[in-house]
Design an enzyme around this catalytic site. Structure first.
Site, PDB file in Angstrom:
ATOM      1  N   ALA A 214      54.721  45.601 -39.269  1.00 35.87           N
ATOM      2  CA  ALA A 214      55.766  46.612 -39.391  1.00 35.87           C
ATOM      3  C   ALA A 214      55.237  47.878 -40.068  1.00 35.87           C
ATOM      4  CB  ALA A 214      56.944  46.033 -40.164  1.00 35.87           C
TER       5      ALA A 214
ATOM      6  N   ASP B 179      43.996  43.439 -37.659  1.00 33.66           N
ATOM      7  CA  ASP B 179      45.095  42.477 -37.760  1.00 33.66           C
ATOM      8  C   ASP B 179      44.648  41.147 -37.182  1.00 33.66           C
ATOM      9  OD1 ASP B 179      48.377  42.767 -38.212  1.00 33.66           O
ATOM     10  OD2 ASP B 179      47.748  41.072 -36.977  1.00 33.66           O
TER      11      ASP B 179
ATOM     12  N   ARG C 226      61.030  45.780 -35.466  1.00 37.97           N
ATOM     13  CA  ARG C 226      60.513  46.739 -36.462  1.00 37.97           C
ATOM     14  C   ARG C 226      59.077  47.188 -36.223  1.00 37.97           C
ATOM     15  NH1 ARG C 226      60.173  41.681 -37.958  1.00 37.97           N
ATOM     16  NH2 ARG C 226      58.486  40.915 -39.264  1.00 37.97           N
TER      17      ARG C 226
ATOM     18  N   GLU D 175      47.847  38.609 -51.785  1.00 33.30           N
ATOM     19  CA  GLU D 175      46.465  38.132 -51.782  1.00 33.30           C
ATOM     20  C   GLU D 175      45.554  39.174 -51.125  1.00 33.30           C
ATOM     21  OE1 GLU D 175      46.218  33.985 -50.828  1.00 33.30           O
ATOM     22  OE2 GLU D 175      44.232  34.267 -49.959  1.00 33.30           O
ATOM     23  N   THR D 176      45.969  39.648 -49.963  1.00 33.42           N
ATOM     24  CA  THR D 176      45.151  40.658 -49.281  1.00 33.42           C
ATOM     25  C   THR D 176      45.172  41.981 -50.038  1.00 33.42           C
ATOM     26  OG1 THR D 176      45.842  39.591 -47.226  1.00 33.42           O
ATOM     27  CG2 THR D 176      44.629  41.646 -47.018  1.00 33.42           C
TER      28      THR D 176
ATOM     29  N   CYS E 222      46.535  47.152 -62.546  1.00 34.59           N
ATOM     30  CA  CYS E 222      47.056  47.758 -63.784  1.00 34.59           C
ATOM     31  C   CYS E 222      48.581  47.720 -63.774  1.00 34.59           C
ATOM     32  CB  CYS E 222      46.660  49.225 -63.901  1.00 34.59           C
ATOM     33  SG  CYS E 222      44.922  49.575 -64.092  1.00 34.59           S
TER      34      CYS E 222
ATOM     35  N   CYS F 256      60.158  37.788 -46.083  1.00 38.45           N
ATOM     36  CA  CYS F 256      60.879  38.352 -44.942  1.00 38.45           C
ATOM     37  C   CYS F 256      61.767  37.288 -44.304  1.00 38.45           C
ATOM     38  CB  CYS F 256      59.906  38.886 -43.902  1.00 38.45           C
ATOM     39  SG  CYS F 256      58.808  40.134 -44.539  1.00 38.45           S
TER      40      CYS F 256
ATOM     41  N   CYS G 186      39.796  47.418 -62.808  1.00 35.76           N
ATOM     42  CA  CYS G 186      39.247  48.772 -62.879  1.00 35.76           C
ATOM     43  C   CYS G 186      38.627  49.093 -64.231  1.00 35.76           C
ATOM     44  CB  CYS G 186      40.259  49.814 -62.425  1.00 35.76           C
ATOM     45  SG  CYS G 186      41.644  50.073 -63.500  1.00 35.76           S
TER      46      CYS G 186
END
Lengths: 89, 350
Positions: free
Chosen positions: B43, B64, B75, B137-138, B178, B192, B255
């Site tokens: 989407a 993907d 969508r 996670e990604t 952060c 979803c 970071c």
């Protein structure tokens, strides 16, 4: 009285309310009053006496981590927001 | 005939955009020489890709792991019923549409699951990384890669009618970790599937991401967002949470200490529950590509099997398996990771 904005995913555990008013002089005291009124929220927000690591709390749009965390003082007109991490997309 | 060959000014097609003062012709030229990777083409990703290809970003890579299903069409704006019938991977179907929209843009389709073994390769040759994923996670993996490479990325997430976005420039702004130190564990947050999702909500969030991308690529850095934006299209709510001060004040493992737990493969499983689909993905990388003809023959006694060059699909025991040449499988009919692992071992084999 300070207000607490309840995010959509937590509303079912707060009687369906999007805003809860609660007494308290600090963020911690206000949130404690909120979870006393709505006990189902407690385990979703707190682990022991600490906020869960994935729960982010803002006072008037500022992250409490760079204020005074749960000790951050709040006044009558302050707005506390619980901000969820939104995963979908 | 490709637009660039018809003798007209190749910038002409962007005239309305260039006339927008803050962008201008110079900004447009910068867009044309820019490169982006869009991680995820669902989407958020389809809306992002649509905007950026139309806007004339020079190179757009869409990555993907998934195929198009009918319930995506509500969508995921680049897809139609024919794509569902053709069993096309999302990245490939999107690339075909995008090339038809703007043949000037180089569009690269990558059908792959983004993980710690391939992310650096997917993002190291671009100027900007865009988040079109549906899981943290990604996103933490993207954040690791972006911080390590010093590359900007734009985070976006949507559920129901609400979404959030922030623009991350390593070294200059707080990073994802952060601001969102950790994501809620499964069961503590809606997906979803449980909460649903409105197409316009996704479109709004992805459009904010796209505007940030245009500013960043065109060099209009002073106009960038420095806050965590929260939008609810149902309640007309728009909030700007101040996060700029978090930088350097948070003891961020990513970071500040530059430990990259997702990129190093220490965090993140090889199974993923897929948002909104009652399905689990099992990633079982192997050194060689699967022989679908052989696998189909093996499975034909167990259930209905069909396959093409991109995937093999079969149904058994009330579960539907979609298996990819690299050995990855999406198992539909369960949210239980352990069950999915068992089914994978039973039918596909480890």
């Amino acid at each position: 009285m300070p207000t607490v904005q309840i995010p959509t995913p937590l509303r079912p555990h707060a009687g369906g309310l999007d805003v809860v008013e609660a007494e308290g002089a600090t963020v911690g005291a206000v949130l404690e009053a909120v979870v006393s009124k709505h006990p189902a929220l407690r385990e979703r927000l707190f682990e022991g006496g600490e906020l869960r690591r994935f729960v982010n709390v803002y006072v008037n749009n500022e992250d409490i981590r760079f204020l005074e965390d749960l000790e951050t003082p709040v006044g009558e007109r302050d707005e506390i927001s619980i901000i969820p991490a939104i995963a979908g997309g | 005939m490709p637009f660039a060959d018809d003798g007209r000014d190749p910038l002409e097609r962007y005239s309305r955009q260039m006339r927008f003062g803050p962008l201008g012709e110079e900004g447009q030229r910068r867009l044309r020489s820019s490169r982006v990777t869009i991680c995820g083409c669902g989407a958020l990703g389809t809306v992002l890709a649509n905007h950026l290809v139309r806007a004339g970003v020079g190179f757009v890579r869409v990555v993907d792991r998934d195929f198009i299903e009918t319930h995506n069409l509500q969508r995921q704006i680049l897809f139609d019923e024919e794509d569902v019938a053709s069993n096309l991977p999302k990245a490939e179907a999107a690339a075909r549409k995008l090339r038809a929209i703007n043949s000037e843009v180089v569009v690269e389709a990558v059908v792959a699951d983004i993980d710690h073994t391939n992310i650096l390769e997917l993002v190291s040759d671009v100027d900007l990384i865009l988040d079109g994923t549906d899981n943290f996670e990604t996103r933490y993996l993207i954040n690791d890669a972006a911080v390590k490479l010093g590359k900007p990325w734009i985070f976006g997430g949507v559920i129901g009618s609400e979404g959030q976005t922030m623009t991350i420039r390593p070294g200059l702004t707080p990073c994802l970790r952060c601001v969102i130190e950790t994501s809620p564990p499964p069961g503590m947050t809606p997906t979803c599937e449980t909460a649903g999702v409105l197409g316009p909500a996704v479109a709004v969030v992805a459009s904010f991401e796209a505007v940030e991308a245009i500013k960043l690529l065109a060099g209009k850095l002073e106009a960038l967002n420095t806050e965590l934006i929260m939008i609810d299209v149902w309640d007309w709510a728009f909030r700007r949470l101040k996060i700029a001060a978090l930088k350097d004040r948070v003891d961020c493992p990513t970071c500040k200490h530059r430990t990259f737990e997702w990129l190093d493969g220490k965090q993140g499983s090889h199974t993923t529950t897929l948002c909104g689909r009652n399905a689990v993905q099992v990633a079982a990388p192997r050194g060689h590509r699967l022989d679908f003809a052989e696998l189909a023959a093996r499975l034909s006694g167990a259930g209905e099997v069909r396959h093409n060059a991109f995937m093999l699909r079969f149904a058994a025991d009330g579960y539907e398996f979609t298996v990819f040449p690299d050995g990855r499988a999406i198992i539909k009919g369960t949210n239980d990771v352990a069950k999915a692992r068992t089914l994978y071992a039973q039918y596909v084999g480890n």
